[in-house]
Design a protein around this motif. Structure first.
Motif, mmCIF file in Angstrom:
data_model
loop_
_atom_site.group_PDB
_atom_site.id
_atom_site.type_symbol
_atom_site.label_atom_id
_atom_site.label_comp_id
_atom_site.label_asym_id
_atom_site.label_seq_id
_atom_site.Cartn_x
_atom_site.Cartn_y
_atom_site.Cartn_z
ATOM 1 N N LYS A 32 0.734 -1.018 -0.003
ATOM 2 C CA LYS A 32 -0.182 -0.003 0.174
ATOM 3 C C LYS A 32 0.798 1.186 -0.167
ATOM 4 O O LYS A 32 1.866 1.238 0.844
ATOM 5 N N PHE A 33 0.548 2.071 -0.916
ATOM 6 C CA PHE A 33 1.332 3.426 -1.094
ATOM 7 C C PHE A 33 0.812 4.156 -0.047
ATOM 8 O O PHE A 33 -0.255 4.227 0.608
ATOM 9 N N GLN A 34 1.986 5.220 0.472
ATOM 10 C CA GLN A 34 1.578 6.229 1.367
ATOM 11 C C GLN A 34 0.580 7.399 0.728
ATOM 12 O O GLN A 34 0.528 7.337 -0.643
ATOM 13 N N GLU A 35 -0.250 8.099 1.472
ATOM 14 C CA GLU A 35 -0.902 9.144 0.531
ATOM 15 C C GLU A 35 -0.452 10.396 0.287
ATOM 16 O O GLU A 35 -0.457 10.956 -0.613
ATOM 17 N N GLU A 36 0.895 10.479 1.086
ATOM 18 C CA GLU A 36 1.750 11.597 0.792
ATOM 19 C C GLU A 36 3.035 11.317 1.276
ATOM 20 O O GLU A 36 3.297 10.344 2.137
ATOM 21 N N CYS A 37 4.029 11.972 0.616
ATOM 22 C CA CYS A 37 5.618 11.907 1.036
ATOM 23 C C CYS A 37 5.759 12.645 2.585
ATOM 24 O O CYS A 37 5.259 13.665 2.830
ATOM 25 N N GLU A 38 6.077 11.539 3.606
ATOM 26 C CA GLU A 38 6.439 12.353 4.803
ATOM 27 C C GLU A 38 7.636 13.300 4.695
ATOM 28 O O GLU A 38 7.757 14.105 5.637
ATOM 29 N N CYS A 40 8.687 15.575 1.837
ATOM 30 C CA CYS A 40 8.181 16.744 0.959
ATOM 31 C C CYS A 40 7.036 16.840 0.868
ATOM 32 O O CYS A 40 6.579 17.918 0.136
ATOM 33 N N GLY A 41 5.957 16.073 1.042
ATOM 34 C CA GLY A 41 4.608 16.248 0.937
ATOM 35 C C GLY A 41 4.139 15.911 -0.163
ATOM 36 O O GLY A 41 2.675 16.546 -0.467
ATOM 37 N N THR A 42 4.706 15.281 -1.150
ATOM 38 C CA THR A 42 3.951 15.083 -2.554
ATOM 39 C C THR A 42 3.024 14.190 -2.334
ATOM 40 O O THR A 42 2.994 13.338 -1.569
ATOM 41 N N ASP A 43 2.004 14.551 -3.144
ATOM 42 C CA ASP A 43 0.749 13.623 -2.940
ATOM 43 C C ASP A 43 0.745 12.593 -3.756
ATOM 44 O O ASP A 43 0.974 12.639 -5.161
ATOM 45 N N PHE A 44 0.465 11.214 -3.387
ATOM 46 C CA PHE A 44 0.491 10.152 -4.209
ATOM 47 C C PHE A 44 -1.010 9.734 -4.108
ATOM 48 O O PHE A 44 -1.142 8.437 -4.781
ATOM 49 N N ARG A 45 -2.060 10.405 -3.756
ATOM 50 C CA ARG A 45 -3.425 9.682 -3.822
ATOM 51 C C ARG A 45 -3.946 9.526 -5.246
ATOM 52 O O ARG A 45 -4.546 8.544 -5.305
ATOM 53 N N ASP A 46 -3.560 10.066 -6.298
ATOM 54 C CA ASP A 46 -3.920 10.048 -7.522
ATOM 55 C C ASP A 46 -3.034 8.884 -8.501
ATOM 56 O O ASP A 46 -3.313 8.656 -9.625
ATOM 57 N N GLU A 47 -2.055 8.438 -7.784
ATOM 58 C CA GLU A 47 -1.029 7.630 -8.650
ATOM 59 C C GLU A 47 -1.409 6.066 -8.304
ATOM 60 O O GLU A 47 -2.009 5.770 -7.163
#
Length: 125
Positions: A32-38, A40-47
């Motif tokens: 399971k992917f993170q929702e965002e990078c801890e 830098c804060g990059t959002d991973f929700r749409d990936e």
């Protein structure tokens, strides 16, 4: 859109790191992917990495294991049940090991290329 740094998606993916900064963890659990990078804060929700990692993991493992299993059978002549008992766990273990690595690589490659899923409503008919 923020300018993306030139990090190798293969290196960051194999290490399970954020494709943007290379520091934060990409995974929350085993797959399971993170929702965002801890970091830098990059959002991973749409990936999404899709089903490609599973296919490539199985394909790579079976390309290596099948010749080894056939050679093992020819040399030892053990019964088929013993072959399955030996090679079944080896195949499953190697697939699970590669699956996480390949999922990270494909996720990071898609992120780097800004690839997104096209919603059905946006598709031309």
């Amino acid at each position: 859109m923020a300018r993306r740094r030139r990090l190798s998606p293969v290196q960051t993916g194999l290490r399970g790191r954020c494709p943007a900064c290379g520091e934060g963890n990409l995974f929350k659990g085993f797959l399971k992917f993170q929702e965002e990078c801890e970091a830098c804060g990059t959002d991973f929700r749409d990936e999404d990495a899709g089903d490609g990692p599973a296919f490539f993991a199985m394909f790579a493992v079976l390309i290596v294991i099948i010749p080894m299993a056939i050679a093992f059978q020819m040399v030892t002549g053990v019964p088929m049940w013993l072959e399955l008992l030996i090679w079944g766990p080896v195949i499953i273990g190697l697939c699970l090991f590669l699956l996480r690595k390949l999922r990270g690589v494909m996720f990071n490659t898609a992120w780097r290329r800004n690839a997104r899923e096209v919603p059905a409503k946006d598709m031309k008919q």
